[in-house]
Every structure is written in structure tokens, then in C-alpha cells.
Design a protein around this motif. Sequence first.
Motif, PDB file in Angstrom:
ATOM      1  N   GLU A 186       0.824  -1.207   0.000  1.00  0.00           N
ATOM      2  CA  GLU A 186       0.000   0.000   0.000  1.00  0.00           C
ATOM      3  C   GLU A 186       0.861   1.261   0.000  1.00  0.00           C
ATOM      4  OE1 GLU A 186      -3.333   0.361  -0.405  1.00  0.00           O
ATOM      5  OE2 GLU A 186      -3.180  -1.774  -0.889  1.00  0.00           O
ATOM      6  N   LEU A 187       1.959   1.210   0.743  1.00  0.00           N
ATOM      7  CA  LEU A 187       2.892   2.332   0.739  1.00  0.00           C
ATOM      8  C   LEU A 187       3.525   2.482  -0.642  1.00  0.00           C
ATOM      9  CD1 LEU A 187       4.574   4.582   1.985  1.00  0.00           C
ATOM     10  CD2 LEU A 187       6.084   2.836   2.967  1.00  0.00           C
ATOM     11  N   ALA A 188       3.897   1.373  -1.248  1.00  0.00           N
ATOM     12  CA  ALA A 188       4.477   1.426  -2.601  1.00  0.00           C
ATOM     13  C   ALA A 188       3.513   2.104  -3.567  1.00  0.00           C
ATOM     14  CB  ALA A 188       4.808   0.014  -3.076  1.00  0.00           C
ATOM     15  N   LYS A 189       2.231   1.746  -3.457  1.00  0.00           N
ATOM     16  CA  LYS A 189       1.207   2.359  -4.308  1.00  0.00           C
ATOM     17  C   LYS A 189       1.115   3.862  -4.050  1.00  0.00           C
ATOM     18  CE  LYS A 189      -3.768   2.060  -5.225  1.00  0.00           C
ATOM     19  NZ  LYS A 189      -5.046   1.408  -4.817  1.00  0.00           N
ATOM     20  N   ARG A 190       1.195   4.253  -2.777  1.00  0.00           N
ATOM     21  CA  ARG A 190       1.119   5.673  -2.402  1.00  0.00           C
ATOM     22  C   ARG A 190       2.347   6.435  -2.921  1.00  0.00           C
ATOM     23  NH1 ARG A 190      -1.193  10.209  -1.699  1.00  0.00           N
ATOM     24  NH2 ARG A 190      -0.964  11.298   0.283  1.00  0.00           N
ATOM     25  N   VAL A 191       3.530   5.831  -2.812  1.00  0.00           N
ATOM     26  CA  VAL A 191       4.759   6.452  -3.324  1.00  0.00           C
ATOM     27  C   VAL A 191       4.629   6.701  -4.827  1.00  0.00           C
ATOM     28  CG1 VAL A 191       7.225   6.042  -3.790  1.00  0.00           C
ATOM     29  CG2 VAL A 191       6.273   5.546  -1.523  1.00  0.00           C
ATOM     30  N   LYS A 192       4.165   5.694  -5.526  1.00  0.00           N
ATOM     31  CA  LYS A 192       3.988   5.817  -6.979  1.00  0.00           C
ATOM     32  C   LYS A 192       2.992   6.923  -7.308  1.00  0.00           C
ATOM     33  CE  LYS A 192       3.160   3.012 -11.093  1.00  0.00           C
ATOM     34  NZ  LYS A 192       2.952   1.648 -11.622  1.00  0.00           N
ATOM     35  N   GLU A 193       1.914   6.981  -6.554  1.00  0.00           N
ATOM     36  CA  GLU A 193       0.875   8.002  -6.748  1.00  0.00           C
ATOM     37  C   GLU A 193       1.436   9.411  -6.548  1.00  0.00           C
ATOM     38  OE1 GLU A 193      -2.264   8.914  -3.494  1.00  0.00           O
ATOM     39  OE2 GLU A 193      -3.159   7.374  -4.760  1.00  0.00           O
ATOM     40  N   LEU A 194       2.205   9.598  -5.467  1.00  0.00           N
ATOM     41  CA  LEU A 194       2.758  10.919  -5.166  1.00  0.00           C
ATOM     42  C   LEU A 194       3.798  11.347  -6.200  1.00  0.00           C
ATOM     43  CD1 LEU A 194       3.130  10.580  -1.294  1.00  0.00           C
ATOM     44  CD2 LEU A 194       1.584  12.148  -2.493  1.00  0.00           C
ATOM     45  N   LEU A 195       4.655  10.424  -6.602  1.00  0.00           N
ATOM     46  CA  LEU A 195       5.679  10.757  -7.591  1.00  0.00           C
ATOM     47  C   LEU A 195       5.045  11.086  -8.941  1.00  0.00           C
ATOM     48  CD1 LEU A 195       8.463   8.120  -6.782  1.00  0.00           C
ATOM     49  CD2 LEU A 195       8.529  10.576  -6.305  1.00  0.00           C
ATOM     50  N   THR A 196       4.062  10.302  -9.331  1.00  0.00           N
ATOM     51  CA  THR A 196       3.390  10.530 -10.611  1.00  0.00           C
ATOM     52  C   THR A 196       2.693  11.888 -10.615  1.00  0.00           C
ATOM     53  OG1 THR A 196       3.068   8.148 -10.874  1.00  0.00           O
ATOM     54  CG2 THR A 196       1.723   9.584 -12.247  1.00  0.00           C
ATOM     55  N   ALA A 197       2.100  12.240  -9.489  1.00  0.00           N
ATOM     56  CA  ALA A 197       1.405  13.533  -9.382  1.00  0.00           C
ATOM     57  C   ALA A 197       2.370  14.703  -9.429  1.00  0.00           C
ATOM     58  CB  ALA A 197       0.589  13.576  -8.093  1.00  0.00           C
ATOM     59  N   SER A 198       3.653  14.450  -9.188  1.00  0.00           N
ATOM     60  CA  SER A 198       4.668  15.506  -9.204  1.00  0.00           C
ATOM     61  C   SER A 198       5.536  15.441 -10.461  1.00  0.00           C
ATOM     62  CB  SER A 198       5.547  15.403  -7.953  1.00  0.00           C
ATOM     63  OG  SER A 198       4.781  15.691  -6.802  1.00  0.00           O
ATOM     64  N   ASN A 199       4.949  14.934 -11.533  1.00  0.00           N
ATOM     65  CA  ASN A 199       5.586  14.929 -12.853  1.00  0.00           C
ATOM     66  C   ASN A 199       6.758  13.969 -12.997  1.00  0.00           C
ATOM     67  OD1 ASN A 199       3.803  16.866 -14.016  1.00  0.00           O
ATOM     68  ND2 ASN A 199       4.915  18.478 -12.906  1.00  0.00           N
TER      69      ASN A 199
END
Length: 268
Positions: free
Chosen positions: A85-98
Motif C-alpha cells: 500500500e505504501l508502494a502504491k502511495r509512493v507511486k501516486e505521489l511521484l506521478t502527481a509531481s511529474n
Amino acid sequence: MDTFYISHGSPTLSIDDSLPARHFLKSWKEKVMEKRPTSILIISAHWETQEPTVNVVPRNDTIYDFYGFPRSMYKLKYPAPGAPELAKRVKELLTASNFRCVNEDKKRGLDHGAWVPLMLMYPEADIPVCQLSVQTNRDGTHHYNMGRALAPLREEGVLIIGSGSATHNLGALNPINKSVLPWAYQFDNWLKEALLDGRYEDVNHYEEKAPHAKKAHPWPEHFYPLHVAMGAAGKDAKAKLIHHSWDLGALSYASYQFSTRPNSNFPH
């Protein structure tokens, strides 16, 4: 939640009681961070990829990515739960920051840059751990911006740790004469002053700003985890040196805490 940069030095940190850094890490919960994190995101120097990558596993295998060391080290295990779940959140945050491409690795466990310090800090191996890679084809600013993107995790109970070495020139290590080499001291001291003064942009551009930067880090992979931890804490974070020792004349175990709370004052 504060962020941290840990110098993990040699793999023998896992067994060598003569190393002060080992005792520092073993005292982690007592002297540095009493609060238990919900999960841990660790950025290790020993996972290099072209694009940011997270490991997505139910349980972390122990990777023995070192050679020619005492046999007992290859029997050590750190079977911490994975943190999908953390991995998914990390991916989400990085993707949202270009960060347009963020990959998942569904097999990789923890390399020694991750499990050796964690084994000393949290020996029960009961806190979920996700690992994030570094990109040696990019620069310090890239990794600082990765950290900035991940800053919301601090408010979600996630402990963000960069694991590398404040100096890392394996060709300069000397097991006989352990006197600290002048270039190593000068780089390490520059880093301490830059961090404690909040000159994070200088650290992002350390290749131009720091004395003996190429000598201290012939390759950047052990330095980039610092940039992620620094960025995740924010531009107004206060840095504090929480451990310092040397080994083999050129290997600095300097470790730093980045706090955004004005009254945060953990004992050394």
C-alpha cells in the motif's frame, strides 16, 4: 515525522561491535525515535534503476549483495513485511509531481543498504518496509524533488530513511592506517556545515560547491539518498547531526535528522 539520512558504511556493520555506528543504530528507539512508524520507506544506495522504482512484495527477502565477507553475515535474515500500500502511495505521489515513469518490482527484497541498518534499528522486523531506488543517471536536484513529492508521507506515519554514506571512496579505504584523510575530512565537514546552515541548494549542487566532491563520491549512488531525505523534510527543515564516526581512514558514518518541528530536540 522527521526524515533521516543514515550512513551505513561497510556491510560488516551487521556484525562488528567495534563500530560506533552499530551502537548508535542499536540505540535508535531509545535515543533517537521512540515513536513507532506505521511503515518505513527506505532509499538505499544499492538499488540503482533508470527510473524511480518501488518494490511491491508481501514479505521482503534478504539480499546478500556483498562478496568475500565472513560466512556468518550470509546467515543473517531480516524478513520484514512488505508494504504494497505504501508502494502504491509512493507511486501516486511521484506521478502527481511529474515523475512520469515510476516502475514496480514485484520480486525484489531488501539489499544490505536497507536491511543492515534496519536490523539494528528495528530488530523485530515487524514494521512493513518499502524500498525506493536511486537514479545515477540523474542529479541531486532530481532526488531532492523526489523527496519533496513524498513529503505528505511524513504526516501519514511513514518513516523516510535515506541510506548511503557521507563519504564513499572504496579505493581510498585503509585498514592499517585509519587516520582520517584530509580530503575526506574536508568534504565531510563541508557537508555538515552546509546541512546545519540549511544550504540545501548547495548540497543539491555538491559537485560544484563541495571540496573534493569527486574524491569523496567517485559515483553518486551513496549520496543521493541524502537528497531524498532532505527534500522530503522540506526547504525549512532543520538538520541535526545525530551520529558521527570514521572507519578505515575515509569512510564517514555521519548521520542526520531533518526536522520540520521547531522544538524537535531528540537527544544525540
